[in-house]
Design a protein around this motif. Sequence first.
Motif, short mmCIF file in Angstrom:
data_model
loop_
_atom_site.label_atom_id
_atom_site.label_comp_id
_atom_site.label_asym_id
_atom_site.label_seq_id
_atom_site.Cartn_x
_atom_site.Cartn_y
_atom_site.Cartn_z
N GLY A 112 0.80 -1.22 0.00
CA GLY A 112 0.00 0.00 0.00
C GLY A 112 0.83 1.27 0.00
O GLY A 112 0.60 2.18 -0.80
N TYR A 113 1.81 1.34 0.89
CA TYR A 113 2.63 2.55 0.95
C TYR A 113 3.47 2.73 -0.30
O TYR A 113 3.74 3.85 -0.72
N ALA A 114 3.87 1.64 -0.94
CA ALA A 114 4.64 1.75 -2.19
C ALA A 114 3.79 2.43 -3.26
O ALA A 114 4.27 3.33 -3.96
N MET A 115 2.54 2.01 -3.40
CA MET A 115 1.70 2.64 -4.41
C MET A 115 1.44 4.10 -4.08
O MET A 115 1.52 4.96 -4.97
N ARG A 116 1.18 4.40 -2.83
CA ARG A 116 0.96 5.80 -2.46
C ARG A 116 2.19 6.65 -2.76
O ARG A 116 2.07 7.77 -3.25
N GLU A 117 3.38 6.12 -2.47
CA GLU A 117 4.61 6.86 -2.73
C GLU A 117 4.80 7.10 -4.23
O GLU A 117 5.07 8.23 -4.66
N VAL A 118 4.66 6.06 -5.02
CA VAL A 118 4.86 6.17 -6.47
C VAL A 118 3.83 7.10 -7.09
O VAL A 118 4.13 7.81 -8.07
N LEU A 119 2.64 7.16 -6.52
CA LEU A 119 1.58 8.01 -7.07
C LEU A 119 1.59 9.41 -6.46
O LEU A 119 0.73 10.22 -6.77
N GLY A 120 2.54 9.70 -5.61
CA GLY A 120 2.67 11.05 -5.07
C GLY A 120 1.88 11.33 -3.81
O GLY A 120 1.56 12.48 -3.51
N GLY A 121 1.55 10.29 -3.06
CA GLY A 121 0.90 10.50 -1.76
C GLY A 121 -0.60 10.40 -1.76
O GLY A 121 -1.28 11.17 -1.08
N SER A 122 -1.16 9.47 -2.50
CA SER A 122 -2.61 9.28 -2.52
C SER A 122 -3.14 9.13 -1.10
O SER A 122 -2.49 8.57 -0.23
N LYS A 123 -4.38 9.61 -0.89
CA LYS A 123 -4.93 9.65 0.46
C LYS A 123 -5.80 8.45 0.85
O LYS A 123 -5.90 8.09 2.00
N ALA A 124 -6.47 7.85 -0.11
CA ALA A 124 -7.42 6.78 0.22
C ALA A 124 -6.70 5.50 0.64
O ALA A 124 -5.63 5.18 0.12
N ILE A 125 -7.33 4.80 1.56
CA ILE A 125 -6.79 3.50 1.96
C ILE A 125 -6.76 2.59 0.73
O ILE A 125 -7.63 2.67 -0.13
N VAL A 126 -5.74 1.76 0.64
CA VAL A 126 -5.63 0.83 -0.47
C VAL A 126 -6.41 -0.43 -0.09
O VAL A 126 -6.05 -1.12 0.86
N PRO A 127 -7.50 -0.73 -0.81
CA PRO A 127 -8.29 -1.91 -0.44
C PRO A 127 -7.46 -3.17 -0.64
O PRO A 127 -6.54 -3.20 -1.45
N SER A 128 -7.82 -4.21 0.10
CA SER A 128 -6.99 -5.40 0.09
C SER A 128 -7.81 -6.66 0.31
O SER A 128 -8.91 -6.62 0.88
N THR A 129 -7.24 -7.76 -0.12
CA THR A 129 -7.81 -9.07 0.15
C THR A 129 -6.68 -10.09 0.20
O THR A 129 -5.59 -9.84 -0.32
N LYS A 130 -6.94 -11.20 0.84
CA LYS A 130 -5.94 -12.26 0.92
C LYS A 130 -6.63 -13.58 1.21
O LYS A 130 -7.74 -13.61 1.74
N LYS A 131 -5.94 -14.66 0.83
CA LYS A 131 -6.47 -15.99 1.11
C LYS A 131 -5.33 -16.99 1.06
O LYS A 131 -4.27 -16.70 0.50
N VAL A 132 -5.56 -18.14 1.63
CA VAL A 132 -4.63 -19.26 1.55
C VAL A 132 -5.13 -20.19 0.45
O VAL A 132 -6.33 -20.45 0.36
N GLY A 133 -4.22 -20.66 -0.41
CA GLY A 133 -4.62 -21.56 -1.47
C GLY A 133 -3.42 -22.12 -2.20
O GLY A 133 -2.30 -21.64 -2.02
#
Length: 194
Positions: free
Chosen positions: A104-125
């Motif tokens: 999340g922080y990598a994308m915000r940094e590369v995009l110049g400091g975006s404010k919205a939370i980066v939505p996420s999901t995860k699973k085991v498989g």
Amino acid sequence: MPDVEIRKIATSLEEIHHEGGPRAEKPYRRAAIVAVIKNPYAGQYHADIQPFMEDLKPLGLMMAQRLVEMLGGDPSVVEGYGKGAIIGLGGEIEHGALWHAPGGYAMREVLGGSKAIVPSTKKVGGPGTRLDVPVTHTEASYVRSHFDSIEVGLNDAPRANEMAVVLVMTTGARVHNRAGGLAAEDIKGEDGLR
């Protein structure tokens, strides 16, 4: 913790011209990048797993930069983003949570400091597992026109001792969005929500 061991990286880029209605003036573009990496915690329980987050930071930055390049190289065209992880069967769901901050922080940094939370999901498989990665607007999570998801997965990953970490970016609203709500041009940008 040693450097992150990458087995493979896969990318995809979609250009959507229409969804059965009129052709878009400019195609809606959706990009995804998946890195299949060794899970250093697979196979047994580890109490302290947080150090791996620091190791993942350079990977997150590289992946975010590659996504921007895939979308033309100009961060200002990116309006949506999301992240996710698929953890191999030798791991646990908590290992995927280690990707939240570095991705999340990598994308915000590369995009110049975006404010919205980066939505996420995860699973085991296991190999072939598919993941629907949620997408929201980079500046305001309540912009309905940018709600989307990008399906990712690889036929040979993740293996039991691996995890597949994912970042996605999009260039705008869905092609025929008409569900109402806060419009992108009305974002105030104060809190990452509206």
